[in-house]
Design a protein around this motif. Structure first.
Motif, PDB file in Angstrom:
ATOM      1  N   UNK A  94      18.638 -42.329  10.095  1.00 10.74           N
ATOM      2  CA  UNK A  94      18.459 -43.690  10.603  1.00 10.74           C
ATOM      3  C   UNK A  94      19.746 -44.260  11.201  1.00 10.74           C
ATOM      4  N   UNK A  95      20.876 -43.639  10.905  1.00  8.32           N
ATOM      5  CA  UNK A  95      22.158 -44.140  11.400  1.00  8.32           C
ATOM      6  C   UNK A  95      22.383 -43.584  12.799  1.00  8.32           C
ATOM      7  N   UNK A  96      22.196 -44.450  13.783  1.00  9.12           N
ATOM      8  CA  UNK A  96      22.235 -43.989  15.170  1.00  9.12           C
ATOM      9  C   UNK A  96      23.540 -44.293  15.898  1.00  9.12           C
ATOM     10  N   UNK A  97      24.508 -44.867  15.191  1.00  9.54           N
ATOM     11  CA  UNK A  97      25.783 -45.157  15.816  1.00  9.54           C
ATOM     12  C   UNK A  97      25.789 -46.424  16.654  1.00  9.54           C
ATOM     13  N   UNK A  98      24.763 -47.249  16.513  1.00 12.09           N
ATOM     14  CA  UNK A  98      24.747 -48.500  17.278  1.00 12.09           C
ATOM     15  C   UNK A  98      25.879 -49.418  16.804  1.00 12.09           C
ATOM     16  N   UNK A  99      26.218 -50.378  17.618  1.00  8.95           N
ATOM     17  CA  UNK A  99      27.363 -51.242  17.351  1.00  8.95           C
ATOM     18  C   UNK A  99      27.180 -52.105  16.115  1.00  8.95           C
ATOM     19  N   UNK A 100      26.005 -52.624  15.893  1.00 11.52           N
ATOM     20  CA  UNK A 100      25.781 -53.488  14.728  1.00 11.52           C
ATOM     21  C   UNK A 100      24.534 -53.046  13.991  1.00 11.52           C
ATOM     22  N   UNK A 101      24.549 -53.064  12.725  1.00 13.08           N
ATOM     23  CA  UNK A 101      25.720 -53.381  11.916  1.00 13.08           C
ATOM     24  C   UNK A 101      26.709 -52.214  11.902  1.00 13.08           C
ATOM     25  N   UNK A 102      27.970 -52.561  11.757  1.00 12.09           N
ATOM     26  CA  UNK A 102      29.010 -51.562  11.592  1.00 12.09           C
ATOM     27  C   UNK A 102      28.799 -50.924  10.223  1.00 12.09           C
ATOM     28  N   UNK A 103      28.831 -49.610  10.146  1.00 14.92           N
ATOM     29  CA  UNK A 103      28.585 -48.899   8.892  1.00 14.92           C
ATOM     30  C   UNK A 103      29.841 -48.182   8.457  1.00 14.92           C
ATOM     31  N   UNK A 104      30.216 -48.394   7.198  1.00 10.61           N
ATOM     32  CA  UNK A 104      31.346 -47.683   6.597  1.00 10.61           C
ATOM     33  C   UNK A 104      30.847 -46.937   5.380  1.00 10.61           C
ATOM     34  N   UNK A 105      31.254 -45.685   5.240  1.00 13.55           N
ATOM     35  CA  UNK A 105      30.844 -44.871   4.097  1.00 13.55           C
ATOM     36  C   UNK A 105      32.031 -44.725   3.158  1.00 13.55           C
ATOM     37  N   UNK A 106      31.795 -45.037   1.887  1.00 18.25           N
ATOM     38  CA  UNK A 106      32.837 -44.908   0.859  1.00 18.25           C
ATOM     39  C   UNK A 106      33.203 -43.428   0.686  1.00 18.25           C
ATOM     40  N   UNK A 107      34.437 -43.150   0.342  1.00 19.06           N
ATOM     41  CA  UNK A 107      34.784 -41.747   0.058  1.00 19.06           C
ATOM     42  C   UNK A 107      34.098 -41.297  -1.223  1.00 19.06           C
ATOM     43  N   UNK A 108      33.906 -39.982  -1.357  1.00 14.47           N
ATOM     44  CA  UNK A 108      33.257 -39.464  -2.583  1.00 14.47           C
ATOM     45  C   UNK A 108      34.053 -39.748  -3.831  1.00 14.47           C
TER      46      UNK A 108
END
Length: 76
Positions: free
Chosen positions: A62-76
């Motif tokens: 579902x994460x398509x790289x669109x501008x909003x919302x900005x997505x950040x993934x926490x490190x493991x």
């Protein structure tokens, strides 16, 4: 002055609960279905979403790289 959007964290409670201390809205995500439901319930005012690695994996398609919302993934 520009109004800022909402910041949301989605993922396992143990990993995201601390973000609530700085005003981040916490959404459930103990399993893939809960992550999907949380993502689908995001409002138009959400500008940043912080995901745990498991939540990011559940949303990978579902994460398509669109501008909003900005997505950040926490490190493991």
């Amino acid at each position: 002055m520009t109004e800022m959007g909402t910041v949301v964290a989605i993922g396992e409670w143990a990993r995201v609960q601390g973000w609530g201390l700085v005003g981040v809205e916490i959404r459930g995500g103990e399993d893939a279905a809960a992550v999907q439901l949380s993502w689908d319930s995001l409002g138009d005012d959400v500008s940043v979403v912080i995901l745990t690695p498991a939540a990011a994996e559940a949303l990978d398609h579902r994460l398509d790289g669109s501008a909003l919302p900005l997505v950040a993934v926490m490190p493991p």
